[in-house]
Design a protein around this motif. Sequence first.
Motif, PDB file in Angstrom:
ATOM      1  N   GLY A 122       4.132  13.536   8.650  1.00 56.62           N
ATOM      2  CA  GLY A 122       4.333  12.920   7.338  1.00 56.62           C
ATOM      3  C   GLY A 122       3.785  13.767   6.209  1.00 56.62           C
ATOM      4  N   TRP A 168       1.682  12.492  14.240  1.00 59.86           N
ATOM      5  CA  TRP A 168       2.545  11.806  13.280  1.00 59.86           C
ATOM      6  C   TRP A 168       1.962  11.867  11.872  1.00 59.86           C
ATOM      7  CZ3 TRP A 168       7.415  10.580  13.868  1.00 59.86           C
ATOM      8  CH2 TRP A 168       7.931  10.445  15.158  1.00 59.86           C
ATOM      9  N   CYS A 208       6.558   6.761  10.794  1.00 61.71           N
ATOM     10  CA  CYS A 208       5.307   7.261  11.368  1.00 61.71           C
ATOM     11  C   CYS A 208       4.657   6.246  12.302  1.00 61.71           C
ATOM     12  CB  CYS A 208       4.334   7.650  10.257  1.00 61.71           C
ATOM     13  SG  CYS A 208       4.877   9.080   9.277  1.00 61.71           S
ATOM     14  N   PRO A 264       1.515   8.742   6.717  1.00 59.72           N
ATOM     15  CA  PRO A 264       0.275   9.337   7.250  1.00 59.72           C
ATOM     16  C   PRO A 264      -0.972   8.556   6.871  1.00 59.72           C
ATOM     17  CG  PRO A 264       1.665  11.012   6.252  1.00 59.72           C
ATOM     18  CD  PRO A 264       2.320   9.703   5.966  1.00 59.72           C
TER      19      PRO A 264
END
Length: 513
Positions: free
Chosen positions: A366, A362, A342, A401
């Motif tokens: 995730g 991104w 990520c 994340p």
Amino acid sequence: MSDIKDAHHSASSAADVEVATSFPIHKGTSSDVDIAASYADQLTGENAYPEKEWTRLRWKLDLRLVPLLWFNVTLGAMDKVTTATAALYGFRADTGLTGNRYSWVGSAFYFGYLFWCLPSGSLLQRFPVAKLMFFVQILWGCILIGTGFANNFPTLIALRVLLGMLEAPIVPGNFLVLGMWYSRREQPLRLGLMYTGLSVCFTGPIGWGIGFLAGEHQWRAMFWITGGMTIVWACVVGLFLPDNPVKAKFVTERQKAIVIDRLRADQTGVENKSFKKEQMIEAFLDPKTWLMFLFNIWISIPNGGLTNFAPLVIKGLGYTSQRSTLLTMPTGIMQTMSSYMCNGGVFLCAKYFPQKHCRTGWVMFGIVVGLIAAVFLYALPLNNYNGRLAALYMSYFYLGPYIVALGINTANTAGHTKKVTTNALVFIAYCVSNIIAPQFFKATQAPLYPLGMGAILASYVLSMITIAMYAAYCWWENRRRDAIDGQKDVRVHHDTDFRDLTDKQNIHFRYVW
């Protein structure tokens, strides 16, 4: 909003007049100036530096700072979950953790963290960051060693609360250090390297090794070993981690000026030790603060549940205590892969598509991976050992994340008092979530814990909704600023550079999302 005015700025253009109308400016004082201000204009004309010089310096910074920041995070992650490994070796029986008492021992750490988040933010502003880290890590190592001598529930609760208080300044301090040395474009890659799940690569082998110790109370050694490691590491931090670029001894004066010049365009500043009440109030009134607060509550639910109960879930699949400690290690590998994927994705997007905003994309990627894993973990039958183990590992994808979102929060906050206040609020959300999460894992529902898995599913859905709202707000605010900022394409702004202005006060500031 308070007025802000640069004493050295004269002769406004028509665009400047319009900016001043929307973003009033007052005459600054010495307390308004960032510590880096004296280095801001040293590299002009014949003193300008080539890009290669910065590249060499960046490698020098990476080799010094990234390992130190990485182990700061890894050590904290390792120390706070020592109880999870100890639980495999008689820890609960020896200390009277019957019923849901073990869940409360897991939550107690975050009560201490929650209580001390705002005071620790104040301490990070008042005292040198690295020296404060050294001091609290010495104390927290002593607390861990003391936990190895605990014999009852009240003592454990008290020690875990103290441990949480002592860890409260560490991660926010890491983010302050990262923001002092790297631009917003350079931070995601370092953030991904700094924030991994590799603590299990220490707790796993240590937990496996203490299984060979003679006697009935092997769990005590887990705390003694990790406590000793923490005290040794505190000494390393005290010797090698600088408080800020201006005071750093491992770089030259010219290199300090280069670092500060690289930060100039971000308009985030480096450090200011003067507490500013108006910046703290602004942090509480900023919609971004509360959207990020909610996001961190949702995204940390999986962390609070899985870090405390994953070894017990694995043992419930039929593995021995020693084997269970080793089988927790892939969870950290998955967290690390998530972090690298990520944050690496954010870094590459910023490098090759600098005009595009992709960070929240991104984050959502995730979350989707973790969501799918949680669905399988919730739905697969208990006798599907391999499937449930794989789903458990994949459910740890939440870390990527979470880290990207922390980086967004750091990149989108300017003004030193506002930074430390916002960081404190974000970690208060983290604590609240980690206090709540273990309570979804009822002892009577072991080893499936359907309520806990359901809570993880719900948290992922709410996380996606909240981060989408955050991105929409940043997009709208950037468009509004573009419409009124007559100098939006200028790199140097003498009216705002290193004046310790907040992102709200500074018309030239742009948000990343």
